[in-house]
Design a protein around this motif. Structure first.
Motif, PDB file in Angstrom:
ATOM      1  N   TYR A  83       0.819  -1.210   0.000  1.00 19.71           N
ATOM      2  CA  TYR A  83       0.000   0.000   0.000  1.00 19.71           C
ATOM      3  C   TYR A  83       0.860   1.271   0.000  1.00 19.71           C
ATOM      4  CZ  TYR A  83      -3.845  -3.185   1.087  1.00 19.71           C
ATOM      5  OH  TYR A  83      -4.762  -4.209   1.050  1.00 19.71           O
TER       6      TYR A  83
ATOM      7  N   TYR B  59      -0.350  -1.521   5.245  1.00 22.80           N
ATOM      8  CA  TYR B  59      -1.563  -2.318   5.193  1.00 22.80           C
ATOM      9  C   TYR B  59      -2.501  -1.893   6.327  1.00 22.80           C
ATOM     10  CZ  TYR B  59       1.118  -5.038   8.667  1.00 22.80           C
ATOM     11  OH  TYR B  59       1.863  -5.431   9.749  1.00 22.80           O
TER      12      TYR B  59
ATOM     13  N   ASP C 207       1.933   4.329  -2.339  1.00 17.77           N
ATOM     14  CA  ASP C 207       1.567   5.050  -3.556  1.00 17.77           C
ATOM     15  C   ASP C 207       2.605   6.141  -3.811  1.00 17.77           C
ATOM     16  OD1 ASP C 207       0.452   6.477  -5.616  1.00 17.77           O
ATOM     17  OD2 ASP C 207      -1.571   6.480  -4.787  1.00 17.77           O
TER      18      ASP C 207
ATOM     19  N   SER D 180      -9.676   4.058   0.687  1.00 19.34           N
ATOM     20  CA  SER D 180      -8.695   4.318   1.749  1.00 19.34           C
ATOM     21  C   SER D 180      -8.923   3.416   2.928  1.00 19.34           C
ATOM     22  CB  SER D 180      -8.779   5.788   2.183  1.00 19.34           C
ATOM     23  OG  SER D 180     -10.054   6.043   2.733  1.00 19.34           O
TER      24      SER D 180
ATOM     25  N   LYS E 270      -9.688   3.547  -5.742  1.00 12.97           N
ATOM     26  CA  LYS E 270      -9.303   2.620  -4.674  1.00 12.97           C
ATOM     27  C   LYS E 270      -9.715   3.212  -3.354  1.00 12.97           C
ATOM     28  CE  LYS E 270      -4.651   4.561  -4.670  1.00 12.97           C
ATOM     29  NZ  LYS E 270      -3.311   4.377  -5.200  1.00 12.97           N
TER      30      LYS E 270
ATOM     31  N   TYR F 156      -5.254   2.503   5.587  1.00 15.64           N
ATOM     32  CA  TYR F 156      -4.514   1.942   4.455  1.00 15.64           C
ATOM     33  C   TYR F 156      -3.797   3.071   3.714  1.00 15.64           C
ATOM     34  CZ  TYR F 156      -7.395  -2.304   4.934  1.00 15.64           C
ATOM     35  OH  TYR F 156      -8.019  -3.442   5.409  1.00 15.64           O
ATOM     36  N   TRP F 157      -2.694   2.753   3.089  1.00 16.64           N
ATOM     37  CA  TRP F 157      -1.921   3.639   2.204  1.00 16.64           C
ATOM     38  C   TRP F 157      -1.071   4.654   2.985  1.00 16.64           C
ATOM     39  CZ3 TRP F 157      -1.530   2.001  -2.613  1.00 16.64           C
ATOM     40  CH2 TRP F 157      -2.567   1.217  -3.148  1.00 16.64           C
TER      41      TRP F 157
END
Length: 320
Positions: free
Chosen positions: A157, A175, A159, A318, A316, A183-184
């Motif tokens: 995760y 994760y 970006d 979050s 996607k 997440y991310w």
């Protein structure tokens, strides 16, 4: 002489009464009140600290206590089944919540509104951390707070689009972790800034500290995704008035809009799907357990986001 003795006895009775009252509250829980521009502001010590209109209302420990937390999450410490056994507890939740009570978390409105908000927030938490299933002991809704992190992450995760603002730390994996899983890298970075914790470099803090995990989740509940938008708290307690565009998008104040803001099109605007219904079911179940009753939740158009256009459509999510 007898009169003097009686006065002394009476004085000590009064002193004992004051000590008894203060002893129940704790030295730092004395209510302080002041008025400014005709408004009443209060400070209640550790649980609702700092002058706030919301601290004049009931605080969370006034209506939500340890036994109720245990009822809501009765299976979270089952050995060999609950993956985060021993991690989550009432004290961690209250310690985290105390930071947001002066801002209105669990302290907005009357007792019923306050209890509904706690049930709503914890409904999200329970649904997102559950390991319950159809024939699980106690039913599928009794297994909230079973997890504190994603068990089998499919990716890191990370970006790179956010490499200038929230660059991924070497070796870090972003994760899902927490009470409402994060997440991310960009979400860890932004939430970390909000709660003053270095989550971008140390995302693992969320699965190591239950208070921090609850704090991050409450921060998400209280904070708009974008400046022009309401927070989940705002749409739930009635602080948000829909615009004409919101009305056309079928977005209305209530529990459904909290799902819209927190999860977007991964849950909302897709009809009557299981991920949405699971969150709603936890909320209704918790309302019943708290003695508020699911009839207080409102009609389906308030509860659901099935037909709502997402506030923030994305490719996607979050949060999963």
């Amino acid at each position: 002489m007898e009169v003097a003795k009686r006065h002394v006895v009476a004085f000590f009775i009064v002193v004992l009464a004051i000590v008894s009252v203060n002893g129940d509250l704790g030295d730092d829980s004395k209510l302080k009140v002041k008025y400014k521009h005709g408004k009443k502001y209060c400070d209640k010590g550790w649980e609702c600290q700092g002058w706030s209109i919301y601290c004049c209302n009931l605080t969370i420990t006034d209506y939500f206590q340890t036994y109720q937390f245990e009822n809501l999450f009765s299976k979270r410490n089952i050995p060999m089944v609950a993956h985060a056994a021993g991690f989550w507890d009432y004290h961690s939740f209250i310690t985290a919540a105390a930071l947001f009570e002066p801002l209105g978390f669990g302290t907005t409105g009357n007792r019923t509104t306050q209890m509904k908000e706690i049930a709503a927030f914890l409904g999200h938490v329970g649904a997102k951390t559950s390991c319950g299933y159809g024939v699980a002991t106690g039913g599928p809704l009794a297994w909230g707070l079973c997890y504190n992190h994603e068990m089998s992450p499919s990716q890191k995760y990370c970006d790179d689009f956010y490499k200038l603002t929230y660059p991924c730390a070497p070796g870090a994996e972003y994760y899902g972790r927490g009470a409402i899983p994060i997440y991310w890298n960009y979400n860890y970075g932004a939430i970390g800034e909000g709660i003053k914790a270095d989550l971008l470099n140390h995302p693992e803090y969320i699965e190591q500290n239950a208070t921090l995990a609850f704090q991050a989740a409450i921060y998400r509940w209280m904070t708009p995704v974008k400046k022009a938008q309401p927070s989940a708290h705002d749409v739930f307690v009635g602080n948000w008035k829909p615009t004409k565009n919101d009305t056309l998008a079928k977005r209305v104040p209530g529990f459904g809009a909290t799902m819209n803001l927190l999860y977007g099109d991964s849950v909302c605007g897709q009809g009557d799907i299981d991920p949405m219904n699971t969150i709603i079911s936890h909320y209704l179940y918790y309302l019943d357990l708290l003695g508020v009753g699911r009839e207080q939740a409102g009609p389906n158009e308030v509860l659901s986001c099935a037909e709502q256009v997402p506030f923030n459509p994305s490719s996607k999510s979050s949060s999963s």
